[in-house]
Design a protein around this motif. Structure first.
Motif, PDB file in Angstrom:
ATOM      1  N   THR A 312      13.250  -7.508 -11.071  1.00  0.00           N
ATOM      2  CA  THR A 312      13.529  -7.120 -12.451  1.00  0.00           C
ATOM      3  C   THR A 312      14.796  -7.808 -12.966  1.00  0.00           C
ATOM      4  N   LEU A 313      15.813  -7.865 -12.115  1.00  0.00           N
ATOM      5  CA  LEU A 313      17.060  -8.499 -12.557  1.00  0.00           C
ATOM      6  C   LEU A 313      16.894 -10.003 -12.765  1.00  0.00           C
ATOM      7  N   LEU A 314      16.107 -10.632 -11.915  1.00  0.00           N
ATOM      8  CA  LEU A 314      15.888 -12.072 -12.098  1.00  0.00           C
ATOM      9  C   LEU A 314      15.126 -12.352 -13.384  1.00  0.00           C
ATOM     10  N   ARG A 315      14.157 -11.488 -13.704  1.00  0.00           N
ATOM     11  CA  ARG A 315      13.428 -11.686 -14.953  1.00  0.00           C
ATOM     12  C   ARG A 315      14.350 -11.515 -16.154  1.00  0.00           C
ATOM     13  N   ALA A 316      15.239 -10.516 -16.072  1.00  0.00           N
ATOM     14  CA  ALA A 316      16.187 -10.308 -17.165  1.00  0.00           C
ATOM     15  C   ALA A 316      17.126 -11.500 -17.297  1.00  0.00           C
ATOM     16  N   LYS A 317      17.602 -11.988 -16.149  1.00  0.00           N
ATOM     17  CA  LYS A 317      18.520 -13.131 -16.186  1.00  0.00           C
ATOM     18  C   LYS A 317      17.835 -14.371 -16.755  1.00  0.00           C
ATOM     19  N   SER A 318      16.604 -14.585 -16.332  1.00  0.00           N
ATOM     20  CA  SER A 318      15.860 -15.741 -16.840  1.00  0.00           C
ATOM     21  C   SER A 318      15.749 -15.690 -18.359  1.00  0.00           C
ATOM     22  N   GLU A 319      15.423 -14.509 -18.864  1.00  0.00           N
ATOM     23  CA  GLU A 319      15.289 -14.356 -20.312  1.00  0.00           C
ATOM     24  C   GLU A 319      16.629 -14.558 -21.019  1.00  0.00           C
ATOM     25  N   ASP A 423       9.263 -17.965 -11.161  1.00  0.00           N
ATOM     26  CA  ASP A 423       9.975 -18.435 -12.349  1.00  0.00           C
ATOM     27  C   ASP A 423      10.849 -19.633 -11.964  1.00  0.00           C
ATOM     28  N   SER A 424      10.543 -20.787 -12.511  1.00  0.00           N
ATOM     29  CA  SER A 424      11.247 -22.012 -12.120  1.00  0.00           C
ATOM     30  C   SER A 424      12.730 -21.973 -12.499  1.00  0.00           C
ATOM     31  N   THR A 425      13.108 -21.177 -13.507  1.00  0.00           N
ATOM     32  CA  THR A 425      14.500 -21.163 -13.964  1.00  0.00           C
ATOM     33  C   THR A 425      15.423 -20.382 -13.028  1.00  0.00           C
ATOM     34  N   VAL A 426      14.864 -19.516 -12.188  1.00  0.00           N
ATOM     35  CA  VAL A 426      15.684 -18.753 -11.237  1.00  0.00           C
ATOM     36  C   VAL A 426      15.159 -18.909  -9.812  1.00  0.00           C
ATOM     37  N   ALA A 427      14.373 -19.945  -9.605  1.00  0.00           N
ATOM     38  CA  ALA A 427      13.753 -20.131  -8.283  1.00  0.00           C
ATOM     39  C   ALA A 427      14.811 -20.267  -7.194  1.00  0.00           C
ATOM     40  N   ALA A 428      15.861 -21.019  -7.477  1.00  0.00           N
ATOM     41  CA  ALA A 428      16.895 -21.251  -6.461  1.00  0.00           C
ATOM     42  C   ALA A 428      17.596 -19.946  -6.088  1.00  0.00           C
ATOM     43  N   THR A 430      16.414 -16.881  -6.491  1.00  0.00           N
ATOM     44  CA  THR A 430      15.427 -16.046  -5.804  1.00  0.00           C
ATOM     45  C   THR A 430      15.398 -16.383  -4.323  1.00  0.00           C
ATOM     46  N   GLN A 431      15.299 -17.649  -4.037  1.00  0.00           N
ATOM     47  CA  GLN A 431      15.209 -18.082  -2.644  1.00  0.00           C
ATOM     48  C   GLN A 431      16.516 -17.843  -1.906  1.00  0.00           C
ATOM     49  N   LYS A 432      17.642 -17.972  -2.609  1.00  0.00           N
ATOM     50  CA  LYS A 432      18.936 -17.733  -1.959  1.00  0.00           C
ATOM     51  C   LYS A 432      19.003 -16.316  -1.403  1.00  0.00           C
ATOM     52  N   PHE A 433      18.644 -15.347  -2.230  1.00  0.00           N
ATOM     53  CA  PHE A 433      18.719 -13.955  -1.777  1.00  0.00           C
ATOM     54  C   PHE A 433      17.662 -13.653  -0.720  1.00  0.00           C
ATOM     55  N   THR A 434      16.418 -13.988  -1.041  1.00  0.00           N
ATOM     56  CA  THR A 434      15.331 -13.559  -0.159  1.00  0.00           C
ATOM     57  C   THR A 434      15.359 -14.277   1.189  1.00  0.00           C
ATOM     58  N   GLU A 435      15.693 -15.555   1.193  1.00  0.00           N
ATOM     59  CA  GLU A 435      15.749 -16.266   2.468  1.00  0.00           C
ATOM     60  C   GLU A 435      16.846 -15.690   3.351  1.00  0.00           C
ATOM     61  N   ASN A 436      17.988 -15.354   2.750  1.00  0.00           N
ATOM     62  CA  ASN A 436      19.071 -14.759   3.531  1.00  0.00           C
ATOM     63  C   ASN A 436      18.664 -13.393   4.073  1.00  0.00           C
ATOM     64  N   TRP A 437      18.017 -12.583   3.220  1.00  0.00           N
ATOM     65  CA  TRP A 437      17.576 -11.261   3.683  1.00  0.00           C
ATOM     66  C   TRP A 437      16.581 -11.395   4.830  1.00  0.00           C
ATOM     67  N   LYS A 438      15.663 -12.319   4.677  1.00  0.00           N
ATOM     68  CA  LYS A 438      14.642 -12.483   5.712  1.00  0.00           C
ATOM     69  C   LYS A 438      15.272 -12.872   7.050  1.00  0.00           C
ATOM     70  N   LYS A 439      16.268 -13.736   6.986  1.00  0.00           N
ATOM     71  CA  LYS A 439      16.858 -14.279   8.217  1.00  0.00           C
ATOM     72  C   LYS A 439      17.857 -13.327   8.862  1.00  0.00           C
ATOM     73  N   THR A 440      18.546 -12.504   8.059  1.00  0.00           N
ATOM     74  CA  THR A 440      19.712 -11.810   8.612  1.00  0.00           C
ATOM     75  C   THR A 440      19.654 -10.287   8.610  1.00  0.00           C
ATOM     76  N   VAL A 441      18.968  -9.664   7.665  1.00  0.00           N
ATOM     77  CA  VAL A 441      19.115  -8.206   7.553  1.00  0.00           C
ATOM     78  C   VAL A 441      17.808  -7.425   7.491  1.00  0.00           C
ATOM     79  N   THR A 442      16.681  -8.089   7.534  1.00  0.00           N
ATOM     80  CA  THR A 442      15.402  -7.370   7.467  1.00  0.00           C
ATOM     81  C   THR A 442      14.998  -6.866   8.851  1.00  0.00           C
ATOM     82  N   VAL A 443      14.648  -5.590   8.907  1.00  0.00           N
ATOM     83  CA  VAL A 443      14.223  -4.984  10.172  1.00  0.00           C
ATOM     84  C   VAL A 443      12.881  -4.286   9.957  1.00  0.00           C
ATOM     85  N   ASN A 444      12.237  -3.954  11.047  1.00  0.00           N
ATOM     86  CA  ASN A 444      11.047  -3.102  11.005  1.00  0.00           C
ATOM     87  C   ASN A 444      11.398  -1.731  11.564  1.00  0.00           C
TER      88      ASN A 444
END
Length: 519
Positions: A312-319, A423-428, A430-444
């Motif tokens: 939601t925040l990325l969509r708001a920022k993009s707009e 969204d191409s305008t916030v793709a970088a 998006t990937q910055k946050f999610t890639e870091n979360w996936k690699k460092t703090v996501t657990v099952n």
């Protein structure tokens, strides 16, 4: 359950390898394949490929969450042209605004209002309405016949997650996402007052306090975050069983012990912190009654901060980058090092109202919403060439007119699928946050797909909900001194116990134990 868990883990891992973008309420990097949909198609006088007689036109009443955007009727006019052509049905959509959905969503079921399709989610009363028979049970045969593409593409673990007492009441999204809450602020205001970039909640409070003191044209904040996520739940690495109940488990504790968070030192610290923060002017004393759409208020320049999930925040920022680039919107994860879960499939979905007379056409419509390329893109991004431009096969660029139909902002989350565009305008970012979360703090965790059946403690759940509203919210919003003898923390905890919170926790634990034992 071990098999189910394994599937979930493998699916998630596979998607991570594929570079799937995980955001709350769904943005993702895949694209529709024109002509690939095998959804049932018919015309006004035909019998559909699944044998359903569609010769009689049907109007499907659908209830979504959020605000109706300016161009909604124009876009859904196009959607309905396609719906009528393919299944001889049209969608008649109504919205429950964010400021009222928690009250009105249960009421429309209690009143047995006339509707066919409704957004459903773990955080929006899915289990509660399922056990109250508010939703129609969806059998395997029904889904295979009327939503064949959905049945074919949906991972089996998603159907397992959707089961309440062994029965399915939701068509879950087919996507992975995080609902971790972050904060968005006006970077221009931060820089104007020489404040550093935010790293902690204390930094955020300093920003809010500065805006309250020096920017009289702004409201600093609308109030505490949804379900106290930013200030209490996420910093303590907790996860809710049901967001409306104060019962959580720690995501790093595999024992799966459930507890009432109000009865913890962490909640005492939180309530004192909220009391101190509110007194700085960070939000107004009428915050509880405020029905303002906070994301819209932020985009309109009336609010200096907003808390919500990443998508939601990325969509708001993009707009806002298009409409007001000088506002320099900044997004912050204030619990960046804390462990977290990704969302289950049932974090978003669509259900059929138990009273629907057109469930067959309803399932056919869900199939089209998810997998018909034209309908999917219309409901997510608006009219091509007017509200967005396609960028390659898996991204899109919002156009200025998208302000009238925000991409992904009109509650298409219930039919999230693997065909979401990024969204191409916030793709970088998006990937910055999610890639870091996936690699460092996501657990099952063994309970990450746990769905609570409250049928044995309905009275206690209702009583606890009332106490949460009456005695909890004033503390959450810092409107009451936690030490107040008549309305403070001790009274809140006593009222919860009188309402039966211990019995609710015990029943939740009883249902959770078999899941933990099988992991």
């Amino acid at each position: 359950m071990a098999y189910t868990k394994k599937l979930a883990t493998l699916s998630l891992a596979s998607l991570f390898v594929m570079g799937t973008v995980l955001t709350a309420c769904g943005t993702k990097d895949a694209s529709p394949t024109p002509g690939a949909s095998t959804a049932p198609q018919a015309n006004a006088s035909a019998t559909s490929s699944n044998g359903m007689d569609t010769s009689k036109e049907v109007k499907l009443k659908m209830v979504l969450l959020g605000s109706k955007p300016k161009a909604f009727d124009e876009v859904y006019g196009e959607v309905n042209k396609l719906m009528k052509q393919k299944i001889n049905a049209t969608l008649d959509v109504s919205f429950l605004d964010w400021g009222e959905y928690q009250q009105k969503y249960p009421l429309m079921f209690a009143a047995n209002e006339d509707f066919d399709l409704v957004f459903s989610a773990t955080w929006s009363y899915y289990a509660q309405q399922a056990t109250k028979n508010g939703f129609m049970e969806l059998t395997e045969d029904m889904i295979k016949k009327f939503a064949p593409k959905t049945w074919a593409e949906q991972p089996k673990v998603a159907w397992e997650q959707a089961k309440i007492n062994g029965k399915i009441y939701m068509v879950p999204q087919n996507n992975f996402e995080y609902s971790y809450h972050m904060v968005g602020i006006r970077g221009d205001l931060r820089q104007k007052h020489n404040l550093p970039e935010l790293k902690t909640y204390a930094d955020y409070v300093t920003y809010l306090k500065t805006v309250a003191e020096k920017e009289k044209d702004f409201k600093p904040s609308i109030g505490v975050s949804e379900f106290n996520a930013v200030e209490l739940v996420q910093p303590n690495e907790w996860n809710f069983v049901v967001p409306q109940m104060p019962v959580v488990y720690k995501v790093t504790d595999g024992s799966g012990k459930l507890f009432n968070f109000v009865d913890t030192p962490e909640f005492a610290t939180f309530s004192k912190k909220m009391y101190d923060t509110q007194k700085t002017g960070a939000w107004s004393r009428d915050a509880i009654a405020n029905k303002v759409d906070k994301t819209q208020a932020f985009k309109d320049g009336k609010l200096a901060s907003v808390e919500w999930n990443l998508g939601t925040l990325l969509r708001a920022k993009s707009e806002m980058q298009t409409t007001h680039p000088d506002w320099k919107v900044e997004l912050y994860d204030l619990s960046a090092d804390k462990k977290r879960l990704s969302n289950p499939f049932i974090n978003n979905g669509m259900s059929i109202h138990a009273g629907s007379k057109n469930y067959e056409r309803g399932l056919m419509a869900i199939d089209l919403l998810r997998y018909d390329p034209e309908i999917h893109d219309l409901t997510n991004y608006g009219i091509k060439g007017k509200h967005y431009e396609a960028v390659g096969n898996d991204q899109f660029k919002p156009l200025p007119a998208s302000a009238d139909f925000p991409p992904g902002g009109t509650c298409p989350w219930g039919w999230n699928s693997m065909h979401e565009r990024l969204d191409s305008t916030v793709a970088a970012e998006t990937q910055k946050f999610t890639e870091n979360w996936k690699k460092t703090v996501t657990v099952n965790h063994p309970l990450e797909t746990y769905t609570f059946d409250d049928s044995k403690v309905k009275n206690e759940v209702a009583a606890v909900s009332n106490v949460m509203d009456t005695y909890g919210k004033p503390l959450f919003y810092g409107l009451v001194d936690p030490n107040d003898e008549k309305h403070g923390l001790k009274v809140f905890n006593d009222k919860l116990k009188q309402a039966g919170i211990d019995k609710v926790v015990a029943e939740m634990q009883n249902q959770a134990n078999p899941l933990i034992a099988k992991k």
